[in-house]
Design a protein around this motif. Structure first.
Motif, short mmCIF file in Angstrom:
data_model
loop_
_atom_site.label_atom_id
_atom_site.label_comp_id
_atom_site.label_asym_id
_atom_site.label_seq_id
_atom_site.Cartn_x
_atom_site.Cartn_y
_atom_site.Cartn_z
N ALA A 31 0.45 -1.36 0.31
CA ALA A 31 -0.19 0.21 -0.06
C ALA A 31 1.24 1.34 -0.12
O ALA A 31 1.60 1.22 0.40
CB ALA A 31 -0.58 -0.18 1.10
N LEU A 32 0.40 2.36 -0.98
CA LEU A 32 1.75 3.28 -0.88
C LEU A 32 0.54 4.20 -0.50
O LEU A 32 -0.40 4.91 -0.81
CB LEU A 32 1.60 3.76 -2.40
CG LEU A 32 2.44 4.63 -2.95
CD1 LEU A 32 3.69 4.35 -1.67
CD2 LEU A 32 2.71 5.06 -3.98
N VAL A 33 0.86 5.38 0.78
CA VAL A 33 0.31 6.50 1.50
C VAL A 33 0.86 7.84 0.78
O VAL A 33 2.69 7.82 0.69
CB VAL A 33 0.38 6.21 2.52
CG1 VAL A 33 -0.80 4.84 2.87
CG2 VAL A 33 1.23 6.13 2.97
N GLU A 34 0.50 8.62 1.16
CA GLU A 34 1.29 9.78 1.33
C GLU A 34 1.01 10.80 2.90
O GLU A 34 -0.55 10.40 2.69
CB GLU A 34 1.19 11.31 -0.03
CG GLU A 34 -0.40 11.43 -0.22
CD GLU A 34 0.06 12.72 -1.35
OE1 GLU A 34 1.06 12.54 -2.07
OE2 GLU A 34 -0.86 12.77 -1.67
N SER A 35 1.23 11.83 3.06
CA SER A 35 0.99 12.25 4.25
C SER A 35 0.74 13.15 3.93
O SER A 35 0.47 13.88 2.84
CB SER A 35 2.63 12.64 5.09
OG SER A 35 3.17 13.79 4.42
N ALA A 36 -0.58 13.96 4.39
CA ALA A 36 -1.95 14.72 4.47
C ALA A 36 -1.41 15.71 5.80
O ALA A 36 -0.96 15.59 7.28
CB ALA A 36 -2.98 14.91 4.45
N GLY A 37 -1.39 16.53 6.14
CA GLY A 37 -1.98 18.08 6.76
C GLY A 37 -0.58 18.66 7.36
O GLY A 37 0.37 18.38 6.83
N VAL A 38 -0.57 19.92 8.53
CA VAL A 38 1.02 20.11 8.65
C VAL A 38 1.81 19.73 9.13
O VAL A 38 3.16 19.68 9.34
CB VAL A 38 0.28 21.35 9.30
CG1 VAL A 38 1.34 22.20 10.00
CG2 VAL A 38 -0.45 22.46 8.21
N GLY A 39 1.10 18.68 10.64
CA GLY A 39 1.67 18.21 11.42
C GLY A 39 2.33 16.77 10.87
O GLY A 39 2.64 15.74 11.92
N SER A 40 1.66 16.33 9.73
CA SER A 40 2.26 14.73 9.13
C SER A 40 1.35 13.71 10.06
O SER A 40 1.94 12.59 9.36
CB SER A 40 3.74 14.12 9.05
OG SER A 40 4.38 15.73 8.45
N HIS A 41 0.48 14.06 10.96
CA HIS A 41 0.08 12.74 11.45
C HIS A 41 -1.45 11.93 10.73
O HIS A 41 -1.46 11.41 10.78
CB HIS A 41 -0.91 13.59 12.72
CG HIS A 41 -0.01 13.60 13.31
ND1 HIS A 41 1.34 13.59 14.03
CD2 HIS A 41 0.58 15.12 13.76
CE1 HIS A 41 2.44 14.14 14.98
NE2 HIS A 41 1.66 14.98 14.50
N ASP A 42 -1.89 12.65 9.73
CA ASP A 42 -3.24 12.47 8.70
C ASP A 42 -1.71 11.14 7.60
O ASP A 42 -0.98 12.52 7.19
CB ASP A 42 -4.24 12.97 8.13
CG ASP A 42 -4.87 14.15 9.33
OD1 ASP A 42 -4.69 12.85 10.66
OD2 ASP A 42 -4.88 15.09 9.53
N TRP A 43 -2.77 10.03 6.87
CA TRP A 43 -2.06 9.75 5.47
C TRP A 43 -3.68 9.91 4.49
O TRP A 43 -4.41 9.37 4.90
CB TRP A 43 -1.85 8.50 6.08
CG TRP A 43 -0.71 8.51 7.07
CD1 TRP A 43 -0.65 9.01 8.48
CD2 TRP A 43 0.56 8.65 7.30
NE1 TRP A 43 0.25 8.63 9.04
CE2 TRP A 43 2.05 8.26 8.01
CE3 TRP A 43 1.73 8.85 6.04
CZ2 TRP A 43 2.88 8.84 7.75
CZ3 TRP A 43 2.81 9.23 5.49
CH2 TRP A 43 3.41 9.25 6.52
N HIS A 44 -2.93 9.62 3.72
CA HIS A 44 -3.76 9.64 2.32
C HIS A 44 -3.40 8.09 1.72
O HIS A 44 -1.95 8.51 1.34
CB HIS A 44 -3.75 10.58 1.51
CG HIS A 44 -4.45 10.43 -0.15
ND1 HIS A 44 -6.11 11.13 -0.32
CD2 HIS A 44 -3.94 10.64 -1.25
CE1 HIS A 44 -6.14 10.30 -1.10
NE2 HIS A 44 -5.29 10.08 -2.06
N THR A 45 -4.46 7.17 1.22
CA THR A 45 -3.77 6.04 0.54
C THR A 45 -3.81 6.35 -1.15
O THR A 45 -4.99 6.88 -1.27
CB THR A 45 -4.85 5.16 0.87
OG1 THR A 45 -4.54 4.87 2.24
CG2 THR A 45 -4.04 3.89 -0.32
#
Length: 112
Positions: A31-45
């Motif tokens: 699975a490939l994800v990228e970080s989202a959000g300013v704090g990098s605590h959220d992920w988007h697949t």
């Protein structure tokens, strides 16, 4: 979730990872994800890659190479040791939603 190319890396950036599949499995998924959000605590697949595994092969690994080029575009390559060379994978993996689920999700968004 294992960060492969950390946020803020100078471009171009490269990383390699060796993946091993269990002996009782006939496919390997990544699975490939990228970080989202300013704090990098959220992920988007972004989706997932699926690799067929030959049960008769003594080597059940894949070497996966990730490169973000100077333009910020991701390139993913896969190699099956001990075979030489690698295969360039699609820029984005297969989505994790099937067509029916995506259509339903998209229709709900259009209503809002």
């Amino acid at each position: 979730i294992l960060p492969i190319i950390p946020r803020g890396s100078l471009l171009p950036a490269r990383a390699n990872r060796r993946l091993t599949v269990a002996s009782n499995k006939d496919v390997m998924t990544l699975a490939l994800v990228e970080s989202a959000g300013v704090g990098s605590h959220d992920w988007h697949t972004l989706g997932r890659y699926t690799f067929d595994v030959d049960p008769t092969s003594p080597v059940q690994t894949r070497l996966i190479s990730f490169e973000v080029d100077i333009n910020g575009l991701l390139n993913v390559r896969a190699q099956t040791p001990p075979k030489p060379g690698s295969v360039k994978l699609s820029p984005l993996p297969a989505p994790m939603l099937d067509d029916d689920t995506f259509a339903s999700w998209n229709a709900r968004l259009a209503v809002k």
